[in-house]
Design a protein around this motif. Sequence first.
Motif, PDB file in Angstrom:
ATOM      1  N   HIS A 124       0.830  -1.205   0.000  1.00  0.00           N
ATOM      2  CA  HIS A 124       0.000   0.000   0.000  1.00  0.00           C
ATOM      3  C   HIS A 124       0.865   1.257   0.000  1.00  0.00           C
ATOM      4  O   HIS A 124       0.653   2.171  -0.817  1.00  0.00           O
ATOM      5  CB  HIS A 124      -0.914  -0.005   1.226  1.00  0.00           C
ATOM      6  N   LEU A 125       1.843   1.319   0.921  1.00  0.00           N
ATOM      7  CA  LEU A 125       2.691   2.514   1.008  1.00  0.00           C
ATOM      8  C   LEU A 125       3.531   2.690  -0.248  1.00  0.00           C
ATOM      9  O   LEU A 125       3.747   3.821  -0.701  1.00  0.00           O
ATOM     10  CB  LEU A 125       3.597   2.429   2.234  1.00  0.00           C
ATOM     11  N   ASN A 126       3.999   1.598  -0.809  1.00  0.00           N
ATOM     12  CA  ASN A 126       4.816   1.695  -2.018  1.00  0.00           C
ATOM     13  C   ASN A 126       4.007   2.268  -3.173  1.00  0.00           C
ATOM     14  O   ASN A 126       4.488   3.139  -3.915  1.00  0.00           O
ATOM     15  CB  ASN A 126       5.358   0.317  -2.390  1.00  0.00           C
ATOM     16  N   GLU A 127       2.766   1.810  -3.314  1.00  0.00           N
ATOM     17  CA  GLU A 127       1.895   2.346  -4.360  1.00  0.00           C
ATOM     18  C   GLU A 127       1.640   3.841  -4.139  1.00  0.00           C
ATOM     19  O   GLU A 127       1.683   4.639  -5.084  1.00  0.00           O
ATOM     20  CB  GLU A 127       0.568   1.585  -4.364  1.00  0.00           C
ATOM     21  N   CYS A 128       1.383   4.214  -2.893  1.00  0.00           N
ATOM     22  CA  CYS A 128       1.141   5.624  -2.570  1.00  0.00           C
ATOM     23  C   CYS A 128       2.377   6.470  -2.825  1.00  0.00           C
ATOM     24  O   CYS A 128       2.286   7.585  -3.372  1.00  0.00           O
ATOM     25  CB  CYS A 128       0.707   5.764  -1.110  1.00  0.00           C
ATOM     26  N   TYR A 129       3.538   5.971  -2.422  1.00  0.00           N
ATOM     27  CA  TYR A 129       4.780   6.722  -2.572  1.00  0.00           C
ATOM     28  C   TYR A 129       5.052   7.012  -4.045  1.00  0.00           C
ATOM     29  O   TYR A 129       5.409   8.141  -4.419  1.00  0.00           O
ATOM     30  CB  TYR A 129       5.941   5.937  -1.961  1.00  0.00           C
ATOM     31  N   VAL A 130       4.876   5.993  -4.887  1.00  0.00           N
ATOM     32  CA  VAL A 130       5.096   6.174  -6.318  1.00  0.00           C
ATOM     33  C   VAL A 130       4.101   7.184  -6.884  1.00  0.00           C
ATOM     34  O   VAL A 130       4.475   8.092  -7.642  1.00  0.00           O
ATOM     35  CB  VAL A 130       4.972   4.823  -7.057  1.00  0.00           C
ATOM     36  N   LEU A 145       2.448   9.581  -5.341  1.00  0.00           N
ATOM     37  CA  LEU A 145       2.596  10.933  -4.809  1.00  0.00           C
ATOM     38  C   LEU A 145       3.898  11.601  -5.219  1.00  0.00           C
ATOM     39  O   LEU A 145       3.929  12.813  -5.483  1.00  0.00           O
ATOM     40  CB  LEU A 145       2.504  10.908  -3.283  1.00  0.00           C
ATOM     41  N   PHE A 146       4.989  10.813  -5.268  1.00  0.00           N
ATOM     42  CA  PHE A 146       6.306  11.438  -5.363  1.00  0.00           C
ATOM     43  C   PHE A 146       7.152  11.026  -6.570  1.00  0.00           C
ATOM     44  O   PHE A 146       8.184  11.652  -6.818  1.00  0.00           O
ATOM     45  CB  PHE A 146       7.108  11.131  -4.097  1.00  0.00           C
ATOM     46  N   VAL A 147       6.746   9.988  -7.280  1.00  0.00           N
ATOM     47  CA  VAL A 147       7.617   9.469  -8.348  1.00  0.00           C
ATOM     48  C   VAL A 147       6.990   9.602  -9.721  1.00  0.00           C
ATOM     49  O   VAL A 147       7.576  10.199 -10.630  1.00  0.00           O
ATOM     50  CB  VAL A 147       7.987   7.994  -8.078  1.00  0.00           C
ATOM     51  N   ASN A 148       5.810   9.052  -9.903  1.00  0.00           N
ATOM     52  CA  ASN A 148       5.225   8.994 -11.239  1.00  0.00           C
ATOM     53  C   ASN A 148       3.708   9.097 -11.158  1.00  0.00           C
ATOM     54  O   ASN A 148       3.048   8.191 -10.646  1.00  0.00           O
ATOM     55  CB  ASN A 148       5.631   7.690 -11.926  1.00  0.00           C
ATOM     56  N   ASN A 149       3.181  10.204 -11.635  1.00  0.00           N
ATOM     57  CA  ASN A 149       1.738  10.404 -11.663  1.00  0.00           C
ATOM     58  C   ASN A 149       1.386  11.094 -12.975  1.00  0.00           C
ATOM     59  O   ASN A 149       1.939  12.149 -13.291  1.00  0.00           O
ATOM     60  CB  ASN A 149       1.291  11.256 -10.473  1.00  0.00           C
ATOM     61  N   LYS A 150       0.491  10.494 -13.742  1.00  0.00           N
ATOM     62  CA  LYS A 150       0.152  11.050 -15.057  1.00  0.00           C
ATOM     63  C   LYS A 150      -0.419  12.461 -14.954  1.00  0.00           C
ATOM     64  O   LYS A 150      -0.374  13.238 -15.916  1.00  0.00           O
ATOM     65  CB  LYS A 150      -0.821  10.134 -15.787  1.00  0.00           C
ATOM     66  N   GLU A 151      -0.965  12.801 -13.787  1.00  0.00           N
ATOM     67  CA  GLU A 151      -1.513  14.147 -13.590  1.00  0.00           C
ATOM     68  C   GLU A 151      -0.473  15.120 -13.037  1.00  0.00           C
ATOM     69  O   GLU A 151      -0.768  16.289 -12.797  1.00  0.00           O
ATOM     70  CB  GLU A 151      -2.719  14.076 -12.647  1.00  0.00           C
ATOM     71  N   GLY A 152       0.736  14.622 -12.833  1.00  0.00           N
ATOM     72  CA  GLY A 152       1.804  15.458 -12.304  1.00  0.00           C
ATOM     73  C   GLY A 152       1.996  15.280 -10.808  1.00  0.00           C
ATOM     74  O   GLY A 152       1.081  14.866 -10.095  1.00  0.00           O
ATOM     75  N   ILE A 153       3.202  15.583 -10.344  1.00  0.00           N
ATOM     76  CA  ILE A 153       3.537  15.478  -8.917  1.00  0.00           C
ATOM     77  C   ILE A 153       3.217  16.814  -8.258  1.00  0.00           C
ATOM     78  O   ILE A 153       3.833  17.836  -8.567  1.00  0.00           O
ATOM     79  CB  ILE A 153       5.026  15.131  -8.709  1.00  0.00           C
ATOM     80  N   THR A 154       2.251  16.814  -7.355  1.00  0.00           N
ATOM     81  CA  THR A 154       1.840  18.073  -6.715  1.00  0.00           C
ATOM     82  C   THR A 154       2.689  18.405  -5.491  1.00  0.00           C
ATOM     83  O   THR A 154       2.726  19.564  -5.068  1.00  0.00           O
ATOM     84  CB  THR A 154       0.367  17.995  -6.279  1.00  0.00           C
ATOM     85  N   ALA A 155       3.350  17.405  -4.911  1.00  0.00           N
ATOM     86  CA  ALA A 155       4.155  17.645  -3.715  1.00  0.00           C
ATOM     87  C   ALA A 155       5.534  17.002  -3.888  1.00  0.00           C
ATOM     88  O   ALA A 155       5.811  15.959  -3.301  1.00  0.00           O
ATOM     89  CB  ALA A 155       3.460  17.097  -2.476  1.00  0.00           C
ATOM     90  N   PRO A 156       6.411  17.615  -4.691  1.00  0.00           N
ATOM     91  CA  PRO A 156       7.752  17.041  -4.890  1.00  0.00           C
ATOM     92  C   PRO A 156       8.527  16.964  -3.579  1.00  0.00           C
ATOM     93  O   PRO A 156       8.278  17.727  -2.640  1.00  0.00           O
ATOM     94  CB  PRO A 156       8.409  18.026  -5.863  1.00  0.00           C
ATOM     95  N   LEU A 157       9.492  16.065  -3.549  1.00  0.00           N
ATOM     96  CA  LEU A 157      10.309  15.863  -2.344  1.00  0.00           C
ATOM     97  C   LEU A 157      11.557  16.742  -2.338  1.00  0.00           C
ATOM     98  O   LEU A 157      12.447  16.531  -1.518  1.00  0.00           O
ATOM     99  CB  LEU A 157      10.717  14.389  -2.247  1.00  0.00           C
ATOM    100  N   TYR A 158      11.622  17.738  -3.222  1.00  0.00           N
ATOM    101  CA  TYR A 158      12.826  18.550  -3.386  1.00  0.00           C
ATOM    102  C   TYR A 158      12.542  20.016  -3.080  1.00  0.00           C
ATOM    103  O   TYR A 158      11.608  20.608  -3.641  1.00  0.00           O
ATOM    104  CB  TYR A 158      13.365  18.408  -4.809  1.00  0.00           C
ATOM    105  N   GLN A 159      13.356  20.614  -2.244  1.00  0.00           N
ATOM    106  CA  GLN A 159      13.143  22.003  -1.839  1.00  0.00           C
ATOM    107  C   GLN A 159      13.169  22.954  -3.027  1.00  0.00           C
ATOM    108  O   GLN A 159      12.414  23.941  -3.068  1.00  0.00           O
ATOM    109  CB  GLN A 159      14.196  22.424  -0.817  1.00  0.00           C
ATOM    110  N   SER A 160      14.015  22.691  -4.014  1.00  0.00           N
ATOM    111  CA  SER A 160      14.123  23.579  -5.176  1.00  0.00           C
ATOM    112  C   SER A 160      12.779  23.796  -5.854  1.00  0.00           C
ATOM    113  O   SER A 160      12.522  24.884  -6.404  1.00  0.00           O
ATOM    114  CB  SER A 160      15.119  23.006  -6.191  1.00  0.00           C
ATOM    115  N   CYS A 161      11.927  22.785  -5.817  1.00  0.00           N
ATOM    116  CA  CYS A 161      10.633  22.855  -6.500  1.00  0.00           C
ATOM    117  C   CYS A 161       9.666  23.823  -5.822  1.00  0.00           C
ATOM    118  O   CYS A 161       8.574  24.084  -6.352  1.00  0.00           O
ATOM    119  CB  CYS A 161      10.010  21.465  -6.583  1.00  0.00           C
ATOM    120  N   TYR A 162      10.062  24.364  -4.675  1.00  0.00           N
ATOM    121  CA  TYR A 162       9.202  25.289  -3.926  1.00  0.00           C
ATOM    122  C   TYR A 162       9.750  26.713  -3.933  1.00  0.00           C
ATOM    123  O   TYR A 162       9.236  27.580  -3.240  1.00  0.00           O
ATOM    124  CB  TYR A 162       9.037  24.785  -2.488  1.00  0.00           C
ATOM    125  N   GLU A 163      10.794  26.962  -4.707  1.00  0.00           N
ATOM    126  CA  GLU A 163      11.404  28.293  -4.733  1.00  0.00           C
ATOM    127  C   GLU A 163      10.490  29.312  -5.404  1.00  0.00           C
ATOM    128  O   GLU A 163      10.464  30.480  -5.027  1.00  0.00           O
ATOM    129  CB  GLU A 163      12.757  28.221  -5.441  1.00  0.00           C
TER     130      GLU A 163
END
Length: 224
Positions: free
Chosen positions: A85-91, A93-111
């Motif tokens: 379950h967590l692996n599916e969610c992690y992918v 949310l943070f790795v691959n989503n056809k609608e785009g990643i809304t919450a990236p795990l990288y600080q640069s993406c929030y500049e």
Amino acid sequence: MDIENSGNKKFNIAVLEGIQIMCRVFWGPDLDSCRHMIEGIFLQSFEMIPGKSEKGKSEKKSSFILDKINLIINGFQSYHSFFEHLNECYVRLFVNNKEGITAPLYQSCYEFENAPMMGESAIKMKNRFLSKGLSMENLIHEPPDHLAIELEYLFFLLQETSLDLDDDPDKFISNEAAAFAKETMLPWVMVFNQRLKFANEDCAFYFLSSGILVLLLKLIAGRE
């Protein structure tokens, strides 16, 4: 050792363990962590931190979040099914989503809006590691401003002052660690947390975990 110092030592250790736990959570799920969560021992450190450090609303909020996380965990029969379950969610949310990643795990993406990876935040994190003589070789597969890498750096800053864990929390949490938590991590992690709030409800574990992380960073930053 007197009772007060014993309590301080347990609190300081709990803070370090809390950072390690959040680091493991945001590196992605693994079977050992999932097994410990099912066994009820993975989040034990967070049960110590609120009672020692927070009052009123903050304490209630952290306890509420922990209860919600445990409710999710207890909904699974085995750690294997929880891991899947967590692996599916992690992918999603943070790795691959056809609608785009809304919450990236990288600080640069929030500049700034639609900011790319490997921005100024990544350069600053790389320089922080170099200034401390720390190697990036084991982390080279991810940009240096990945959330888990920043947590590892925060752990390092706290560990630098933990030679005597009997000291009170104010001495244990150095000015450098508090400043890094407050000025570097908190601003973007709070936005990260809010973005996860509107993610798929089936993946609430990561939203709740980021909420616990925000409270932990506020504690280290000295913001109640």
